[in-house]
Design an enzyme around this catalytic site. Structure first.
Site, PDB file in Angstrom:
ATOM      1  N   CYS A 165       4.362  -9.424   4.276  1.00  0.00           N
ATOM      2  CA  CYS A 165       3.882 -10.486   5.142  1.00  0.00           C
ATOM      3  C   CYS A 165       2.421 -10.226   5.444  1.00  0.00           C
ATOM      4  O   CYS A 165       1.952  -9.100   5.384  1.00  0.00           O
ATOM      5  CB  CYS A 165       4.654 -10.504   6.454  1.00  0.00           C
ATOM      6  SG  CYS A 165       6.361 -10.835   6.182  1.00  0.00           S
ATOM      7  N   THR A 166       1.757 -11.292   5.771  1.00  0.00           N
ATOM      8  CA  THR A 166       0.351 -11.130   6.109  1.00  0.00           C
ATOM      9  C   THR A 166       0.278 -10.648   7.543  1.00  0.00           C
ATOM     10  O   THR A 166       0.439 -11.437   8.469  1.00  0.00           O
ATOM     11  CB  THR A 166      -0.373 -12.475   5.944  1.00  0.00           C
ATOM     12  OG1 THR A 166       0.246 -13.172   4.888  1.00  0.00           O
ATOM     13  CG2 THR A 166      -1.825 -12.282   5.681  1.00  0.00           C
TER      14      THR A 166
END
Lengths: 653, 173
Positions: free
Chosen positions: A508-509
């Site tokens: 995930c960012t």
């Protein structure tokens, strides 16, 4: 001056219904009247006769936003008149009402009042009625105003252009200044103006005119007073028509004919073309919230053109069709920015559903979206498109649930992935600008290739934990020495699967939340700068540009750990780039899906095509060559120091 | 010029209206007609001037209607112009009615400060300061508030939006 057999003629009343009247009517219809089509008392006003000017050549009945109020603010410049409105529920009902019958009915009410009234009460003699239908879907108002009038035929025996009775004029002026219930019509009895008919006295009357018509036809309000005095038995009268501008005149009149019980009642208002028919007020653009919002947004943007940026071309921004690949944090903020700039066509592509962590960072989603759609959460792309319309109904937004084929993620379901590819190709055809706003590096590869192949404006935004990159991709149409690079131009390997075998925080960012807002805003402003540049996406990278809307950098890199931002960086196109080099684009143009399929299955195939594999080989050869150069000659070495042999061979190994 | 108050505005609006209706001219291919004109009192000691003008082209039957109000804005402490342009009977954006629009005027589609309905407004953010820079005219018998209103209308009234509408009253003759 004698005028044989001339009949008194009148200037008809005209209504002036200010748009606010209908706005109020539409609110009342929705909130209060609903299906009630019975009468509602309203108040109109005419200009006080002492204030008439040369533009008042017709008597004018005014209705405005206050007409529905039970009490009017005291205002000595107005004469308030009571009326009734019948707002029917359907256009058919409006059509079917027998208009003559209706007028007779309304006239009958006035006639009954006349029989009992004891004074020249103008509220009795001036009543008006409105038949209306409000089409609240289209905000169209059909209306017809009636001033029921009774006919009595009076021939003019004598007409005097001006009154020479100055004392009478003075008396009239005093009377109308104290305007109470009466003040429009008087009888002259023993040198005094009286408000009630005295049948045993000579028939001398004064009408205070309601217009200053140039052809000296008194306002048609006079009709009902004349009928009334005929009803009271007067056969011959002297009538002064008082006018404030000095054009007062007098008639000597002879009653020719009247019906004791009125047979015909006139008074439906004519249109401006002189026809007997209803009028239409089309207020869609003034009431319809959608139309109002559209106008207000446009006016707001146009403020820029007044002084700050008079040359800015807002139409080009408005006409762009924008495709957002990714409807997450970046996608939703970019969409908001585009909306602010007046972009009317936005399409989202995403394959995910809204999860509980999303709404706090993704501006088009709400808590309820996380569990709606049977507890699964809404599809992001569709929900984002709908939210955008909820914010501004004038936007044409759509959402596509679509998985963008990713390089390094081998084909598992070819028909489905090919269909996705073809849909994506069609979306590129249908749009002018593409934003790459996905959350992985490999997801941007195919969109990069398509953008170059189809010569679209491509803007890419990517986030690190506390850093961001916003860049535009170069075009094959740029001169070779000015051609700008793409997201992959600095790489010497083709993008590959970066998600498999990664932990959640790696997949995930994980970013500082503000980075997405900054990057999204910069991406939108970069698009606007490109569109304002005469060369559009072919504009070369110049740090300071005299273009009307400033420079169009190639890329902007920002770092939140020290709040530093660089916009003077640029990277030229790399001729072996895996995303935008000519061999890749040529191969794509020739083989289409087959080429893409092979790349997805094996990124080393792409490295072959673009030449990166050759570069890697050459780099390997160059390394080995360098190592060989660095090697020491064994014979020389042994001659220098035999004792160091053991130690050095260990180090060299 | 000195600022004016709401009370001064109310006291002078009838006199200003007389000057206004006699001096509005359209100097291009349209004929300007005043279709309606009145001053109305509303609550809280406010009043506004309402005028409806029609401009018809001499060569064809195209009719443009502009309704406007002149009122005193208590927050900005200056008079303010609100307008509603109509073409073929429909409320239309300023640039949609086919008249030349001054490039420098700042307008907004907003709620009328008295009538509480949507009107286009000439923004009053600079009016106060701009009118203060105008010199006082001494030695005339013209009422200074009337003079102020006439100057204001020239700068921020209809001619500010439509350069072809002229308002040059002969106050001092």
């Amino acid at each position: 001056m004698s005028t044989d057999n001339k009949i008194v003629k009148f200037t008809p009343i005209q209504s002036f219904i200010e748009s606010s009247f209908f706005i109020k009517l539409s609110q009342l219809k929705l909130d209060k009247f609903k299906l009630d089509s019975s009468k509602h008392v309203i108040t109109g006003f005419i200009q006080h006769p002492k204030l008439l000017n040369r533009f008042n050549d017709m008597p004018t009945l005014n209705l405005d936003q206050d007409s529905f109020e039970p009490e009017q603010v005291e205002d000595s410049s107005k004469v308030f008149i009571k009326g009734e409105i019948y707002n029917v529920n359907t256009i058919e009902e409006f059509k079917q009402i027998d208009k003559l019958q209706q007028l007779t009915e309304w006239g009958g009410q006035i006639y009954e009042s006349m029989k009992t009234v004891t004074t020249f009460d103008y509220q009795v003699f001036n009543q008006f009625y409105i038949l209306s239908f409000s089409d609240l879907k289209k905000y169209k108002f059909y209306y017809w105003v009636a001033y029921p009038s009774f006919t009595s035929k009076w021939s003019i025996i004598e007409e005097k252009q001006q009154s020479d009775d100055l004392s009478l004029v003075k008396m009239i002026e005093e009377k109308i200044n104290q305007l109470g219930e009466n003040g429009q019509f008087f009888q002259l009895v023993d040198g005094q103006l009286v408000d009630a008919p005295e049948t045993d006295q000579p028939g001398k009357f004064v009408f205070v005119d309601t217009c200053l018509s140039k052809d000296k036809k008194p306002g048609s309000q006079l009709k009902n007073y004349l009928y009334y005095i005929a009803l009271k038995g007067f056969k011959t009268i002297e009538l002064m028509i008082y006018r404030v501008d000095g054009s007062t005149f007098s008639y000597k009149l002879q009653l020719e004919k009247y019906d004791k019980v009125p047979k015909t009642i006139t008074g439906w208002e004519r249109t401006s073309q002189g026809k007997l028919g209803p009028k239409l007020a089309d207020l869609g653009s003034l009431i319809d919230p959608n139309q109002l919002a559209a106008q207000a947004v446009e006016l707001n943007l146009k403020l820029m053109k007044w002084r700050i940026a008079p040359d800015i071309d807002l139409d080009i921004i408005k006409s762009q069709k924008v495709l957002l690949l990714g409807a997450g944090t970046l996608g939703t903020y970019v969409a908001r920015g585009l909306l602010g700039w007046g972009v009317k066509h936005v399409t989202f592509v995403d394959n995910g559903r809204i999860s509980y962590s999303n709404p706090v960072r993704q501006s088009l989603f709400q808590f309820k979206d996380c569990f709606s759609d049977s507890g699964q959460g809404q599809w992001k792309a569709q929900r984002a498109a709908k939210s955008l319309q909820e914010i501004f109904p004038g936007v044409d937004s759509k959402g596509f649930n679509l998985e963008v084929p990713m390089i390094g993620h081998p084909i598992t379901d070819e028909p489905k992935q090919r269909a996705n590819f073809e849909t994506l190709c069609q979306l590129y055809e249908d749009h002018d600008v593409i934003f790459l706003l996905m959350d992985s590096r490999e997801a941007r590869w195919l969109p990069t290739v398509l953008g170059v192949a189809k010569n679209k404006i491509v803007i890419n935004a990517a986030l690190g934990f506390d850093s961001y990159l916003v860049m535009r991709h170069g075009s094959l149409l740029q001169p070779q020495d000015q051609r700008l690079g793409c997201y992959y131009c600095n790489d010497v390997v083709a993008p590959n699967d970066s998600l498999t075998d990664r932990t959640l925080d790696q997949m995930c960012t994980v970013t500082r939340p503000g980075a997405a807002l900054i990057a999204s805003a910069l991406a939108v402003e970069m698009l606007v700068a490109i569109l304002q540049h005469p060369d559009k996406q072919l504009a070369k990278h110049v740090i300071v540009d005299n273009n009307k809307f400033g420079s169009v950098p190639h890329q902007i890199r920002g770092f939140l750990h020290n709040f530093n931002q660089q916009s003077n960086l640029h990277a030229p196109n790399y001729k072996y780039c895996s995303g935008c080099s000519e061999p890749v684009i040529n191969e794509f143009n020739t083989s289409g899906w087959e080429f893409i399929k092979q790349c997805l299955n094996d990124s080393s195939y792409l490295e072959d095509i673009c030449g990166l594999k050759q570069v890697q080989k050459e780099a390997e050869l160059a390394t080995q060559s360098l190592l060989r150069e660095l090697e020491l000659d064994t014979e020389d070495y042994e001659a220098v120091d035999v004792d160091a042999d053991d130690e050095d061979s260990e180090w060299l190994s | 010029m000195h600022n004016i108050t709401n009370e001064q505005f109310n006291n002078c609006i009838t006199a200003f209206n007389e000057v206004l209706v006699e001096n509005l001219i359209f100097d291009k291919e349209y004929t300007l007609t005043i279709k309606n004109n009145y001053i109305k009192k509303v609550n809280f000691d406010k009043s506004y001037l309402f005028t409806s003008i029609e401009m018809s082209k001499k060569i064809d039957s195209e009719v443009i209607r502009i309704d406007f109000t002149v009122s005193y804005h208590d927050f900005y402490q200056v008079p303010i112009l609100n307008i509603r342009p109509y073409k073929d009977g429909s409320f239309t954006a300023l640039n949609g009615i086919g008249l030349q629009i001054a490039p420098t005027v700042i307008t907004a589609l907003t709620t009328h400060h008295i009538l509480q309905k949507t009107w286009i407004e000439v923004h009053a953010c600079e009016t106060l300061e701009a009118l203060q820079t105008l010199p006082e005219i001494y030695g005339t018998t013209v009422d200074s508030v009337l003079e102020y209103l006439c100057c204001w209308f020239g700068f921020y009234g209809l001619p500010a939006i439509f350069p072809n509408i002229r308002f040059r009253p002969h106050l001092y003759m």
